[in-house]
Scaffold this active site. Structure first.
Site, mmCIF file in Angstrom:
data_model
loop_
_atom_site.group_PDB
_atom_site.id
_atom_site.type_symbol
_atom_site.label_atom_id
_atom_site.label_comp_id
_atom_site.label_asym_id
_atom_site.label_seq_id
_atom_site.Cartn_x
_atom_site.Cartn_y
_atom_site.Cartn_z
ATOM 1 N N SER A 128 0.893 -1.130 -3.346
ATOM 2 C CA SER A 128 1.279 -1.971 -2.279
ATOM 3 C C SER A 128 0.803 -3.616 -2.833
ATOM 4 C CB SER A 128 0.901 -1.533 -0.965
ATOM 5 O OG SER A 128 1.398 -2.195 -0.025
ATOM 6 N N HIS A 172 6.285 -0.743 4.368
ATOM 7 C CA HIS A 172 7.141 -0.018 3.585
ATOM 8 C C HIS A 172 8.196 1.042 4.391
ATOM 9 C CE1 HIS A 172 4.489 -1.241 0.432
ATOM 10 N NE2 HIS A 172 3.508 -0.924 1.143
#
Length: 287
Positions: free
Chosen positions: A87, A195
């Site tokens: 991430s 996300h």
């Protein structure tokens, strides 16, 4: 081949970077540069801040980016054949392999964190880790729900994170508990649906921001979250880090592809060793 890994949110700790600042001149210089570029003392938040302050998205992302990149820059052994970042960690990895400078990365991460924080404050979202179930089962129940809830992190076999509207998230967790089979379902202490499609407004803003930036060719291949595959072309890297905001993190796929492509050693270059623990689970399930 040597692989280096860069963690994302959740790896932060109180006092992070303080020892590096005291013991290494280059680290001290880069920490001071971070304060200067940002226009506020992020070092104070990292070194003496409270737990609640440090877990705020707009500070967490900066703190982990700064700490991780500095660790790479001051290391005499940082000579990767391949890198990957979980991430936010993808941005740390890109700065470490000189796709953009430490300073430009700071500005980019600061902007990304701020636009994501805006959504966290306007939409009641959340994330949960599901342990012990096959991906397909979790995916099925996410699709079945009428709200917004999706798989967001494919961490390792038997560990899948889901993300979305808080009510939808709770419903899916309840359904998964009801069918049995899950070893544990843990609601994460975050207030954002990272996300997931909820982050679409941030994605659009980031796309415009990144379009103006110059990305250099990386020193080595980076295995990006969106594809889980090796990427070397700058235009593809740009596209992938924009899409990453709403796409799931394909971490276990990235690690499997790194091993397939020749990785024989992994080093976690950021705070903590969360990623190495996940790799142990991936390797355990490959035997």
């Amino acid at each position: 081949m040597k692989a280096y890994l860069f963690p994302g949110q959740g790896s932060q700790f109180l006092g992070m970077g303080k020892n590096l600042y005291k013991k290494n001149n280059l680290a001290k210089k880069l920490f001071q540069l971070a304060d200067e570029v940002l226009g506020f003392k992020i070092t104070s938040i990292m070194f003496e801040g409270t737990k609640d302050l440090l877990k705020n998205t707009k500070y967490t992302q900066l703190a982990i980016y700064i700490y991780s990149v500095i660790k790479a820059k001051i290391s005499n052994n940082f000579n990767p054949d391949m890198v990957a970042g979980h991430s936010l960690g993808e941005f740390s990895a890109l700065a470490a392999i000189d796709v953009f400078s430490f300073e430009k990365g700071l500005i980019l991460v600061n902007y990304r964190a701020s636009i994501m924080q805006e959504i966290c404050e306007s939409v009641y979202g959340g994330m949960a880790v599901v342990f012990g179930l096959e991906d397909e089962i979790v995916e099925f129940f996410c699709k079945k729900d009428n709200g917004i809830v999706v798989p967001s992190n494919y961490n390792s076999p038997g560990q899948l994170v889901i993300s979305g509207e808080y009510k939808a998230l709770k419903r899916v967790c309840y359904s998964l508990e009801k069918i049995g089979g899950a070893k544990r379902i843990l609601i994460l202490p975050v207030h954002g649906a990272f996300h997931s499609p909820i982050m679409e407004p941030a994605k659009k803003k980031l796309k415009i921001f990144i379009k103006k930036m110059e990305f250099k060719k990386p020193k080595c291949s980076i295995y990006q979250n969106v594809t889980g595959k090796s990427v070397i072309k700058s235009s593809d890297i740009k596209k992938n880090i924009v899409n990453q905001i709403t796409f799931p993190v394909k971490w276990k796929q990235s690690i499997k592809n790194m091993i397939k492509d020749g990785a024989i050693s992994f080093t976690d270059i950021g705070p903590g060793n969360i990623l190495l623990n996940i790799i142990k689970q991936i390797l355990k399930n490959r035997i």
